[in-house]
Design a protein around this motif. Sequence first.
Motif, short mmCIF file in Angstrom:
data_model
loop_
_atom_site.label_atom_id
_atom_site.label_comp_id
_atom_site.label_asym_id
_atom_site.label_seq_id
_atom_site.Cartn_x
_atom_site.Cartn_y
_atom_site.Cartn_z
N SER A 262 0.84 -1.21 0.00
CA SER A 262 0.00 0.00 0.00
C SER A 262 0.87 1.25 0.00
N VAL A 263 0.49 2.20 -0.84
CA VAL A 263 1.14 3.51 -0.79
C VAL A 263 0.04 4.55 -0.55
N CYS A 264 0.07 5.13 0.65
CA CYS A 264 -0.95 6.12 1.03
C CYS A 264 -0.30 7.50 1.01
N VAL A 265 -1.14 8.52 1.26
CA VAL A 265 -0.60 9.88 1.23
C VAL A 265 -0.72 10.56 2.59
N ASN A 266 0.19 11.52 2.82
CA ASN A 266 0.13 12.37 4.00
C ASN A 266 -0.46 13.70 3.56
N ILE A 267 -1.43 14.20 4.30
CA ILE A 267 -1.97 15.51 3.93
C ILE A 267 -2.04 16.41 5.17
N GLY A 268 -2.10 17.71 4.90
CA GLY A 268 -2.24 18.68 5.99
C GLY A 268 -3.58 19.37 5.89
N LYS A 269 -4.22 19.27 4.71
CA LYS A 269 -5.54 19.85 4.50
C LYS A 269 -6.19 19.12 3.32
N PRO A 270 -7.51 19.16 3.22
CA PRO A 270 -8.18 18.39 2.16
C PRO A 270 -7.68 18.71 0.75
N SER A 271 -7.32 19.98 0.53
CA SER A 271 -6.88 20.34 -0.84
C SER A 271 -5.56 19.66 -1.23
N ASP A 272 -4.82 19.12 -0.26
CA ASP A 272 -3.60 18.38 -0.61
C ASP A 272 -3.93 17.12 -1.39
N LEU A 273 -5.21 16.78 -1.47
CA LEU A 273 -5.60 15.59 -2.24
C LEU A 273 -5.83 15.89 -3.71
N LYS A 274 -5.49 17.10 -4.13
CA LYS A 274 -5.65 17.46 -5.54
C LYS A 274 -4.84 16.48 -6.40
N GLY A 275 -5.48 15.84 -7.34
CA GLY A 275 -4.79 14.90 -8.22
C GLY A 275 -4.82 13.47 -7.69
N TYR A 276 -5.37 13.26 -6.48
CA TYR A 276 -5.39 11.93 -5.87
C TYR A 276 -6.10 10.92 -6.76
N GLU A 277 -7.21 11.36 -7.35
CA GLU A 277 -8.04 10.42 -8.12
C GLU A 277 -7.36 10.03 -9.44
N GLU A 278 -6.33 10.77 -9.85
CA GLU A 278 -5.68 10.44 -11.12
C GLU A 278 -4.70 9.29 -10.99
N GLU A 279 -4.43 8.88 -9.75
CA GLU A 279 -3.41 7.86 -9.52
C GLU A 279 -3.99 6.75 -8.66
N LYS A 280 -3.46 5.52 -8.79
CA LYS A 280 -3.95 4.46 -7.91
C LYS A 280 -3.15 4.53 -6.61
N LEU A 281 -3.82 5.02 -5.56
CA LEU A 281 -3.19 5.13 -4.25
C LEU A 281 -4.10 4.45 -3.23
N ASP A 282 -3.65 4.35 -1.99
CA ASP A 282 -4.39 3.50 -1.06
C ASP A 282 -4.94 4.23 0.16
N GLY A 283 -5.28 5.49 -0.01
CA GLY A 283 -5.92 6.22 1.08
C GLY A 283 -4.99 7.24 1.71
N VAL A 284 -5.47 7.85 2.79
CA VAL A 284 -4.67 8.84 3.51
C VAL A 284 -4.13 8.16 4.77
N GLY A 285 -2.81 8.04 4.84
CA GLY A 285 -2.20 7.37 5.98
C GLY A 285 -1.99 8.32 7.14
#
Length: 560
Positions: A262-285
């Motif tokens: 699994s490769v998840c992402v670290n965010i500090g605010k919801p807008s850091d998820l911009k582009g998330y849907e364009e890639e196969k990732l596994d959630g916000v860790g």
Amino acid sequence: MKILKGIAAAQGLVFGKMIYFEKNFDNGANEIGIDEAAEKALEKVRYLHKKTLDTLGAEKAKIFSAYEMLLSDKMLITPIKTAIENGEDAKSAVESVTKTMSDKLSSSKNEYMRQRAEDIIYIGSLLCDVISGAEDGFDFPDDGEKYIVAAKELTPVDTMMFDKDRIAGFITEKGGATSHVVILAKSLGIPAVVGADGIAEIKEFNGEEAYLDGYGGRLIITPDEGASAEYARKLDDERKFAQELEKIKKNGAQTEDGERISVCVNIGKPSDLKGYEEEKLDGVGLFRSEFLYSSKSVKPSFDEQVKAYREAIEKASPDAVTIRTLDIGGDKRLDYLDMKDEENPFLGNRGIRLCLKNEEIFAEQLKAILVAARGYTAKIMLPMITSISEIKKARAVLDKVKKELDAQDTEYADKILVGIMIETPASAIMADSFAKHSDFFSVGTNDLVQYITASDRGNADVEELYNPYHPAVINMLSNVIKAGERHGIEVSVCGDLASNTEFTKLLLGLGLKKFSVPLPVAGRIKHKISHTDGTSARALAKRVLGAEDENEIKNIILRG
Ligand code: PEP
Ligand code: MG
């Protein structure tokens, strides 16, 4: 051949022609008054706000909405007018007032206010440009080619005035690696080098060909044969790498021998998820919820919190979002919380300790997370845990909150998981016991390294001791991963170590199945995973665990 060195601020390697940017002043123009200047500056900022919004999205456009607010604020314009009335000329009045305001803001305890200090300086420079009739940007030569823009300094206004299709990269003398210009360069996908001394010498190279190396922080103008061959090869590798990244974008990460990671992402605010849907990732860790609390000088309301958490949850859906509860203390302060000055803030009231002492704030956050996650699984992560009693106390607050929600008949999360950050030696050493009380672990290596090596993560004087290759750090990681396996709970690493491709193979070899990294580096981590074989990774981990010294470990890791 001429080489200029600076700080690698935005990654990438490009080839292009040089162009030197200098403000053109409209010689002979009459200086205009401050009211007219403020009006013109506001017009320009509004235009750039719209342009940024259209090209880079709402988050980056905020830089300009902050300018709009400041330019319309009497707190700024009135003292400038007073200074002019007292005999100063318009430009020096702007400079002195903005400098005083900026100095005051820089020393504020509030992070939001400190960030405004840079904005004030840029507003001052914009007003001065308008007063003296500086022209906007400049026209690129009529050849349709891309240019590497060199300048003493580029403000966000300058940066956004350029035609982005004509820019290959930026190199400046002033500006830090985290300045707004660098943030904009990164979102434009353009390499940038800052802090390059001697930039004025570049003027004479206008139109010459050059390589800008945003990895190594170098500009190579009119390269000789050797440099040309070397950089042409690097550029070719860069293109191939970009193609490979594009190819693996739509697939989940998998090792060479087919194990799904699994490769998840670290965010500090919801807008850091911009582009998330364009890639196969596994959630916000890791969702660092602090931004909500520190971006304004007052506590966020319950509704504001629900809105922000819900936005992230919906954006990442159907993947899960792990929300870390408030991690204030250490180097992060909130003016509206009664926080005493401490001699050793990193060993003081931080993270869960502060939350348990301010139960109302903590309970409100837990309630907001539960309500925001209605229809989903709530993944709550507790920071800075050193004792099982802290997990028990936090769970007790959560139970109380659930009862309140039940009594109010308010809908909340279908399922609730409570995990902990493993970022203190206490929790890492006792991982087996802590696993019995946690639904998942996430290793915060940024803090774990500082507490294990007893070296402040922000103190440059002990930088060498703050060493992730230390055998104690790696043994602790191994201990935590194994404890997770034994107890059947998920373990991830969300500290910076997970983003460092040097460590990917070792982490896989230690048995890590989940990485959580900033979105812009997720592709590189997936790429590295896809080029790693499990058997060879395990052999590497065995060699590393058998070593006693950090330098030896570093060598083993670098040799692969
Ligand atoms: C960490 O300590 O590794 C971590 C992820 O948390 P932060 O950097 O926010 O302290
Ligand atoms: Mg931490």
